[in-house]
Write a protein that holds these residues in place. Structure first.
Motif: not given
Lengths: 271, 86
Positions: A205-211
């Motif tokens: 679900r964190l796709q595309g985020g730096n973390v």
């Protein structure tokens, strides 16, 4: 340090780990290509590589922990990960007495297994703490029934994969302690997979985020570790020594991924 | 009392935290926090925005730490001030 140089450090880490893992895979796939180097050279290189990655991972995870508030689940998780990697480092150090100092294969079981076995509960506790931190932060985790379903699926998968994989290992005539350890490592890995499944859900679900790269790296580390342990149990019990470089490649990928994840987290904290 | 359009506030927050959490997680996290707090009206008061941002900051802490989280929230405040006058 700038964001760009921070990212370059991560790219360099991934490239170096990828190169070393591919080198060992190539040795297993094309042994003739490396005939002049001999297994001894690879054993020393593999041992040194793992020592560096485990030590680096433990240090970076410890530093990452320091960036979070005392008493929080996430700080505890990074501390436990650091201690787990330290356990792997000490185990590898015990193996280096044979592999580097004497240039011979280390015995199995050995003192190293005390540290290896001790490291797993720390890693499991670290992943559980990450899950707790995520829950505590109030991010959507799905309904209770979804979570139970996920846990049921993971347990079914573990049983489905674990039994056929470990049955041949259990059926060999190896000494009891060797057999016990060859069963214990993959079983501890399967226990690692339960919190990993929850973290995988978060990571997707964190796709595309730096973390996301922090969590991707940690999960690759867990999966490669499980793969390495299962391969080790197979190859050592069923006497398939030619494929041992595959085990080295998987462990290098695992320890390297833990180091990369810890570095990425450290960079996120300092940027 | 000054009120801001709820949708515009949530979109502004999502825009700032999406580079860290990703668009999907940013959207679901911000929406879930607003719903859990019962902020489901058409408008948000300044104190409600503050409470919402505190919740979101606590969530960001586990990924980027308190210092970085505070920096991101300061950026959110700037964007909100420009976008919706909160």
């Amino acid at each position: 340090m700038t964001a760009i140089s921070n990212r370059r450090g991560e790219v360099a880490c991934v490239a170096a780990v990828g190169f070393m893992a591919l080198l060992f895979l190539a040795q297993a796939a094309l042994p003739g290509l490396f005939a002049g180097m001999g297994r001894g050279t690879f054993m020393v290189v593999g041992c040194l590589t793992k020592l560096v990655l485990e030590g680096l991972g433990a240090l970076l995870a410890h530093r990452a922990a320091g960036g979070f508030d005392p008493g929080t689940h996430v700080r505890r998780a990074w501390r436990l990960l650091s201690l787990g990697l330290l356990g792997f480092f000490l185990a590898q150090l015990a193996l280096s007495r044979y592999q580097i100092a004497r240039g011979v294969q280390s015995p199995f079981p050995s003192l190293a297994d005390v540290f290896f076995v001790a490291a797993y509960p720390l890693l499991i506790a670290a992943l559980v703490s990450f899950v707790k931190a995520y829950q505590e932060a109030g991010f959507p985790m799905g309904s209770a029934s979804e979570r139970w379903t996920l846990m049921g699926l993971v347990l079914a998968l573990c049983l489905g994969l674990g039994y056929p994989m470990l049955a041949p290992v259990a059926g060999t005539a190896a000494p009891p302690l060797e057999k016990l350890l060859n069963l214990a490592y993959p079983l501890l890995d399967l226990a690692l997979l339960v919190p990993t499944a929850f973290l995988l859900r978060v990571t997707l679900r964190l796709q595309g985020g730096n973390v996301q790269r922090v969590w991707v790296a940690l999960l690759v580390g867990v999966l490669a570790l499980a793969g390495g342990d299962i391969a080790f149990a197979y190859f050592s019990t069923l006497d398939m020594a030619r494929l041992e470089p595959v085990v080295d490649a998987l462990f290098i990928a695992s320890y390297g991924s833990f180091a990369w994840g810890s570095l990425a987290q450290r960079n996120l904290l300092s940027r | 009392m000054v009120e801001s359009n709820r949708g515009a506030v949530l979109e502004a927050i999502i825009e700032v935290i999406a580079p860290y959490l990703g668009q999907g997680m940013a959207r679901s996290a911000v929406t879930a926090h607003a719903q859990n707090l019962g902020f489901d009206g058409a408008h948000l008061r300044a104190d409600q925005i503050e409470i919402l941002m505190t919740k979101i900051g606590a969530g960001l802490n586990i990924f980027v730490g308190r210092e970085k989280s505070a920096t991101i929230l300061a950026e959110v405040k700037q964007v909100l001030a420009g976008a919706v006058g909160a």
